[in-house]
Write an enzyme that holds these catalytic residues in place. Structure first.
Site, PDB file in Angstrom:
ATOM      1  N   HIS A 249       7.991 -33.031 -33.700  1.00  0.00           N
ATOM      2  CA  HIS A 249       7.753 -33.631 -32.224  1.00  0.00           C
ATOM      3  C   HIS A 249       6.390 -32.800 -31.776  1.00  0.00           C
ATOM      4  O   HIS A 249       6.311 -31.649 -32.056  1.00  0.00           O
ATOM      5  CB  HIS A 249       8.778 -33.340 -31.371  1.00  0.00           C
ATOM      6  CG  HIS A 249       8.375 -34.232 -29.798  1.00  0.00           C
ATOM      7  ND1 HIS A 249       7.616 -33.704 -29.110  1.00  0.00           N
ATOM      8  CD2 HIS A 249       9.310 -35.046 -29.482  1.00  0.00           C
ATOM      9  CE1 HIS A 249       7.526 -34.680 -28.063  1.00  0.00           C
ATOM     10  NE2 HIS A 249       8.627 -35.494 -28.245  1.00  0.00           N
ATOM     11  N   ARG A 269       3.115 -37.283 -21.414  1.00  0.00           N
ATOM     12  CA  ARG A 269       1.882 -38.201 -21.720  1.00  0.00           C
ATOM     13  C   ARG A 269       2.038 -39.549 -21.355  1.00  0.00           C
ATOM     14  O   ARG A 269       1.000 -40.319 -20.979  1.00  0.00           O
ATOM     15  CB  ARG A 269       1.723 -38.166 -23.291  1.00  0.00           C
ATOM     16  CG  ARG A 269       1.197 -36.722 -23.777  1.00  0.00           C
ATOM     17  CD  ARG A 269       1.419 -36.703 -25.166  1.00  0.00           C
ATOM     18  NE  ARG A 269       2.497 -36.193 -25.644  1.00  0.00           N
ATOM     19  CZ  ARG A 269       3.097 -36.903 -26.577  1.00  0.00           C
ATOM     20  NH1 ARG A 269       2.367 -37.610 -27.518  1.00  0.00           N
ATOM     21  NH2 ARG A 269       4.398 -36.527 -27.116  1.00  0.00           N
TER      22      ARG A 269
END
Lengths: 622, 248
Positions: A249, A269
């Site tokens: 990740h 994000r």
């Protein structure tokens, strides 16, 4: 020798995360007497760590969404290596599985017209993730847990016993699967609390044990993720596929050291957060790969406009699939443009009002405040890649979750194929529900059709007990904690995010030595709640699974998704047609190539030919 | 940056035990759970502790640090003086299994006693419509990670074993409130709260809210509103009279 505790069930589910609980609910609803066996307390499984949401093409926020679009995104995310049938079933059934959760009592965030709200996420063309702030995994696990309680309440009303048809054995570890000839006959394990052994006799076992992250040093995974299901399946004769693909990740915490690896949700994000290097540059614009050029904005203005107008703008590159973002961060840090603690900056403070951040990202706000003294409404976060998810797992029949061993099923992270070489964010929780349910149904049908139930031989039990007790029989051997740390360091350094032939060969040599040393592990104390002993037994699984990862990674001479080779940097269409299949032979692992089943033509027709040309060979396209 | 920290950790089982002294390395940025893990790896390999996510999300590593109910993984070492001796003991309200691990089955028993969500019969999956403002009240309670620190600290059961039978504790009274405030739940939970789960035992000292690692306003937003509903139903003289005249 104390008398062995014995139980008999129709279906055993190993693991109590999203997949395990959904499988158990399904088996119970098919009338099976079902047991759930889990290492932690009921309701604590790693699923609670999922933050962003559940991907399902409900079309609540953008009505253009459909299962076909979701299918396309999933295949692109996995670089077309996915088992297309699984990706198809997943995209088709995810909405029903989410709506079903509402009937169990889940409370998702809402749209203005009162439907389930959906958020943007990396690799998903439309806002698709049903969510509850940034604690969606907790909502999922609690909802399924409460559904199980509700089924138990029904049994109490009918039979006067909550556990008549569905029982949870918590803080219980399975050390071996038991077979009768070629088929599954049950499982053997111990109560973590007392150390006492238990034999479960059952014709069907569903593995739902999650991943393998604890073989790596920097990981977002909890202690439970020791590859138990992967190893149990291997030792029972089932095969694993895609083990070379591990998702790092892109955004894990990098500081302070004790929390290194803890996840920072992609929703940061999705909700507008941006990645910057030490020069303050939004570097992701420099890392848009050729295959995604037409889908991602090449300048900040367009990327920013996309948040409010998705029809006329391309998405910002911070929302590229996870493998791309993780590699980009890795490159920036290597080039000396990293943050003070070896990550990059993830900033949402200059992008959203403080109030909005606290509302949309409450657990991130809390996590950074409590663990790193960082106020994310005022300062950027420091983040870097962390081992998060294994795409590989038990090779299963897409429709029923059945492995190649009769009576053995797998669902969720422990199964392989669905996500190809890289999983999209949000596709995990939906995977758990879709294939948890299917495995529960598949196992139930299998049991119903059986003419004769398998039997467990006493020899198998004696052997399983001896294996489990071995660490107590030896003196002056290795400390399991030391061995575990060495394993994590080796995997992290040599089979990590960027891979090279020589390093993987080195890793395999080290694994051989670790395997030898693991033969003489020694633990102190007694069997009651003894973490040293627990680790010693888990290590056996971690070593076996790590060998699969390293061997498969060495063989695959291309870069694709969660497998990046410094010495073979490009994607190779020939390799797309091949799966690497791991099996156990003797005390080692063998890896063999196996051809992929060609994608069904009506599914291929969902893509433009120009796009397919990026992934498929000329022969496949003709 | 590193120093040698002084720790006293309770060790023993259901037959008894004692505090044991340890001196152990402490590094910058660490939390108490890191220190417990270092003890396991270096000095006490069989020291029992329950933990899982190490990120404050699963609620497994509940214990008492210097007598205060806390999550081991969310208690940073920097809140203590380097010279301080830090005492770690298991949760006091639940029976000891070993060292820092307690038997929390009381909570699972109580969870089973709360009738589950009762969905509306006329709505198919996918037809549920709820407004954000209406789900937010219950959503706050669903942030609960079931660490059971509120159950541990609540004086109704902490020092009164005899109350455990009748009292579900803040966590599960909050669960009742969560369902009562769920926009689509069809069950009536007001009488249950008082009669079956012992809401009346709570005298709103707010200790549960104080120890909640998720900062849920258990008392203010769940228990007091439930008490108000009970009061309206059971003790409002007009409602009381109405109930007598027209059987509910």
């Amino acid at each position: 020798m104390p008398e062995l505790e014995r139980h008999s069930f129709d279906v055993l589910v190993i693991g109590a995360g999203g997949a395990g609980l959904r499988a158990a609910i399904e088996a119970r609803e098919h009338g099976m007497r079902t047991a759930v066996l889990c290492k932690s307390l009921f309701g604590k499984a790693h699923t609670v760590m999922a933050e962003g949401g559940i991907a399902a093409a409900m079309g609540n926020v953008n009505s253009s969404d459909s299962w076909q679009v979701h299918f396309r995104d999933t295949m692109r995310g996995g670089k077309f290596l996915n088992n297309w049938r699984m990706a198809e079933l997943h995209a088709q059934e995810a909405p029903q599985r989410v709506w079903e959760l509402e009937t169990y009592g889940a409370l998702f965030d809402r749209t203005k017209d009162g439907r389930i709200s959906q958020r943007n996420f990396g690799g998903h063309e439309y806002p698709r993730l049903a969510h509850v702030g940034d604690r969606t995994g907790l909502e999922l696990i609690r909802t399924l847990q409460q559904k199980i309680v509700s089924l138990q309440q029904e049994d109490f009303k009918e039979f006067g016993d909550y556990e008549e048809r569905l029982r949870v054995f918590q803080e219980f570890t399975v050390t071996d699967l038991v077979k009768d000839g070629d088929r599954i006959a049950g499982a053997f394990g111990y109560w973590r609390e007392s150390g006492r052994f238990v034999l479960f006799e059952a014709p069907a076992v569903i593995l739902a044990t999650g991943g393998i992250g604890k073989s790596f040093k920097v990981t977002s995974n909890s202690w439970e993720y020791t590859g138990d299901g992967h190893a149990l399946a291997l030792r029972a004769g089932a095969s694993l596929i895609n083990m070379e693909f591990i998702q790092f990740h892109p955004t894990g915490m990098v500081w302070p050291p004790s929390v290194k690896g803890i996840l920072v949700t992609e929703s940061v994000r999705g909700d507008g957060g941006v990645l910057r290097n030490s020069e303050g540059k939004r570097f992701m614009f420099d890392y848009i790969p050729e295959v995604f050029k037409d889908k991602y904005a090449d300048n900040e203005e367009e990327g920013d406009r996309w948040y409010t107008d998705q029809a006329n703008n391309r998405r910002p590159p911070e929302l590229l699939p996870r493998d791309e973002v993780a590699r980009a961060i890795n490159s920036e840090v290597k080039a000396g443009r990293g943050s003070p603690h070896g990550g990059v900056f993830l900033d949402v403070s200059t992008r959203l009002p403080a109030e909005e951040i606290r509302k949309r990202l409450p657990s991130m706000h809390h996590q950074f405040k409590e663990l790193a003294d960082v106020d994310i409404t005022a300062q950027p976060m420091e983040v870097g890649p962390t081992c998060h998810y294994v795409m590989g797992g038990v090779e299963v029949d897409p429709d029923t979750g059945s492995s190649s061993v009769a009576g053995l099923y797998a669902a969720g992270e422990v199964s392989g194929g669905m996500h190809g070489s890289n999983r999209l964010g949000g596709n995990s929780l939906s995977d758990l529900l879709v294939f948890g349910r299917r495995a529960g149904a598949g196992a139930s049908e299998y049991v119903r059709a059986l003419e004769q139930r398998p039997a467990v031989s006493e020899d198998t039990v004696t052997e399983a007990r001896a294996t489990a007790l071995k660490p107590f029989q030896q003196e002056g051997g290795e400390n399991p904690y030391t061995l575990h740390m060495e394993l994590q360091q080796s995997m992290n350094d040599l089979v990590g995010i960027i891979r090279r032939q020589a390093e993987m060969e080195e890793a395999l040599q080290r694994l051989e030595k670790l395997k030898e040393r693991a033969q003489s592990l020694t633990v102190e104390g007694h069997q009651q709640f003894n973490p040293g002993w627990h680790l010693a037994l888990d290590l056996r699984n971690m070593l076996l699974v790590s060998e699969c990862v390293a061997k498969a990674a060495l063989l695959r001479t291309e870069s694709r998704g969660g497998h990046t080779r410094d010495d073979h940097p490009s994607m190779d269409a020939e390799w797309r047609r091949k799966l690497l299949v791991c099996n156990v032979s003797g005390d080692g692992v063998t890896v063999e190539e196996k051809p992929q089943i060609p994608i069904r033509s009506d599914l291929l027709d969902l893509f433009d030919r120009t796009e397919l040309e990026k992934y498929l060979t000329a022969e496949e396209l003709s | 940056m590193s120093y040698q920290g002084k720790f006293r950790v309770w060790r023993g089982d259901d037959s008894g035990g004692a505090l044991e002294d340890f001196t152990v390395e402490v590094n910058e940025g660490e939390v108490v759970l890191d220190i417990i893990h270092r003890l396991q790896a270096t000095q006490a390999p069989d020291l029992a502790v329950r933990w899982n996510c190490k990120a404050g999300k699963c609620g497994s590593c509940s214990a008492e640090i210097n007598g205060r109910p806390r999550l081991l993984c969310m208690t940073r070492m920097s809140v203590f003086e380097e010279s301080e001796t830090i005492t770690v003991t298991p949760m006091r309200t639940f029976p000891i299994i070993r060292d820092l691990v307690t038997d929390v089955s009381f909570n699972y028993t109580k969870a089973r006693e709360v009738p589950s969500f009762a969905p509306p019969k006329d709505l198919a999956p996918g037809e549920y419509r709820m407004q954000q403002v209406d789900v937010e009240r219950s959503q706050e309670f669903r942030k609960c990670i079931e660490c059971f620190l509120c159950q541990n600290t609540c004086h109704v059961v902490r020092d009164h074993e005899e109350n455990k039978e009748a009292f579900s504790g803040p966590r599960f009274l909050m669960r009742v409130a969560e369902l009562e405030m769920h926009p689509l739940d069809t069950a009536d939970r007001v009488d249950q709260a008082q009669d079956d789960h012992g809401l009346g035992y709570c005298n709103i000292t707010k200790c549960c809210s104080e120890v909640c690692p998720e900062h849920i306003h258990i008392t203010d937003n769940a228990l007091i509103p439930m008490k108000e509903r009970v009061a309206d139903r059971k003790y409002d003289p007009i409602v009381w009279l109405g109930n007598k005249l027209f059987k509910r």
